[in-house]
Design an enzyme around this catalytic site. Sequence first.
Site, PDB file in Angstrom:
ATOM      1  N   HIS A   1       0.796  -1.235   0.000  1.00 63.32           N
ATOM      2  CA  HIS A   1       0.000   0.000   0.000  1.00 63.32           C
ATOM      3  C   HIS A   1       0.832   1.290   0.000  1.00 63.32           C
ATOM      4  CE1 HIS A   1      -3.546  -2.322   0.108  1.00 63.32           C
ATOM      5  NE2 HIS A   1      -3.737  -2.443   1.397  1.00 63.32           N
TER       6      HIS A   1
ATOM      7  N   GLU B   1     -11.645  -3.589  -2.762  1.00 64.24           N
ATOM      8  CA  GLU B   1     -10.721  -2.575  -3.272  1.00 64.24           C
ATOM      9  C   GLU B   1     -10.552  -2.752  -4.778  1.00 64.24           C
ATOM     10  OE1 GLU B   1      -7.080  -3.065  -0.701  1.00 64.24           O
ATOM     11  OE2 GLU B   1      -8.469  -4.387   0.325  1.00 64.24           O
TER      12      GLU B   1
ATOM     13  N   HIS C   1      -9.855   2.074   0.565  1.00 66.95           N
ATOM     14  CA  HIS C   1      -9.796   0.995   1.545  1.00 66.95           C
ATOM     15  C   HIS C   1     -10.875   1.086   2.619  1.00 66.95           C
ATOM     16  CE1 HIS C   1      -7.745  -2.231   3.684  1.00 66.95           C
ATOM     17  NE2 HIS C   1      -6.832  -2.270   2.730  1.00 66.95           N
TER      18      HIS C   1
HETATM   19  C1  GLA Z   1      -5.211  -5.181   2.028  1.00 70.41           C
HETATM   20  C2  GLA Z   1      -4.323  -6.359   2.037  1.00 70.41           C
HETATM   21  C3  GLA Z   1      -4.476  -7.111   3.325  1.00 70.41           C
HETATM   22  C4  GLA Z   1      -4.239  -6.196   4.513  1.00 70.41           C
HETATM   23  C5  GLA Z   1      -5.143  -5.015   4.425  1.00 70.41           C
HETATM   24  C6  GLA Z   1      -4.868  -4.023   5.522  1.00 70.41           C
HETATM   25  O1  GLA Z   1      -6.511  -5.513   1.805  1.00 70.41           O
HETATM   26  O2  GLA Z   1      -4.525  -7.216   0.957  1.00 70.41           O
HETATM   27  O3  GLA Z   1      -3.588  -8.185   3.351  1.00 70.41           O
HETATM   28  O4  GLA Z   1      -2.914  -5.763   4.530  1.00 70.41           O
HETATM   29  O5  GLA Z   1      -5.023  -4.382   3.192  1.00 70.41           O
HETATM   30  O6  GLA Z   1      -4.792  -4.580   6.770  1.00 70.41           O
END
Ligand code: GLA
Length: 372
Positions: free
Chosen positions: A133, A337, A207
């Site tokens: 991210h 997402e 998110h």
């Molecule tokens: C995304 C990732 C997950 C986790 C979340 C945040 O969805 O794919 O593995 O890291 O973000 O916790």
Amino acid sequence: MRFRSTAFLLAIVLLFACQSKPKLSISKQAWGSTDNKEVSLYTLTNANGMVVKITNYGGIVTKIMVPDRNGKIENIALGFDSLSQYTKEQYKKACPYFGALIGRYGNRIAKGKFTLDGKEYTLAINNAPNTLHGGIKGFDKVVWDAAEINGTDSVGLALTYVSKDMEEGYPGNFTAKVTYVLTNKNELKLYYEAETDKPTIVNLTHHSYFNLSACKNDILNHELTIFADSITPVDSTLIPLGTIAPVAGTPFDFTKPHKIGERINEVKGGYDHNFVLRRSGLGLSLSCELLDSTSGRFMEVYTTEPGIQFYSGNFLDGSLINSDGVALKKHYGLCLEAQHYPDSPNRPNFPSVVLNPGQKYSQLTVYKFSVK
Ligand code: GLA
């Protein structure tokens, strides 16, 4: 005389009717500061009384208030009421990215390395052994410039952030603009745009964790449909193997509605996978539907992106408390997402995430709320 009192009564009734009907509006309140920059919280309200609260810190949506089938308006997004809850160390360590804008690259890049035009770039390993991210201080932890937009059937908030050349290890001065729009059709639209002055990679996403029961229960009873015939299978560190695997006959088959809890125990760690969306052409298409049959709340997700990460809130552990006072335990929210596939920079067979100078990146994702 009689006529006069009737007219008076009518005027009072009309006045009340006008006052109680929600008005399309956007308002701004001071919400503290961080990085020596003022942070604000914006409240977007539509004519049906749907409310979305967004801060320009991380472009975070802190609340989404939508009606259930009896018209009861409640918050269905995980989030907090104060800035300090997002900036404190405990939250940064837990790293759930509640409601945030994610960039410059959403999801994981294997070992934090990628090669572009023959040059290798190294990113921070913030989710060992990978980068996740956007790195240590991704777009979810920076203060964006904000401008309010007043339309006739919608209100919006345009957020802009300029990420410097080599910020978090990514090449190119990169300007990202994300415009949140709340419409009178109970849609929350996210228009993403970006430009760069050197070749770079980009995968912007959002998110929010949704819990259509307004956190009365976990999300395991929510019924989910994902219009995807395959996923990108991952290794134990959640990096794609590079293959595209059909979902038919597996717990990943959500082409017809399934309760999330129905087969989750067959998926090690819970759902945290990229689904390859069924689509024809590049336009906006329906990618997912989510129903909480108890409240009747129903959400549709439309996107122009090729994939969607379905994450079932596996890392939530009850240590964070929602703005409504609920301990956010495992599976108390789920993310959908819209994105390009994880680790695409290292996978030439995945749709490209390269952005060159002169090109314009754009994507649109719409979360639409109604009841059943
Ligand atoms: C995304 C990732 C997950 C986790 C979340 C945040 O969805 O794919 O593995 O890291 O973000 O916790």
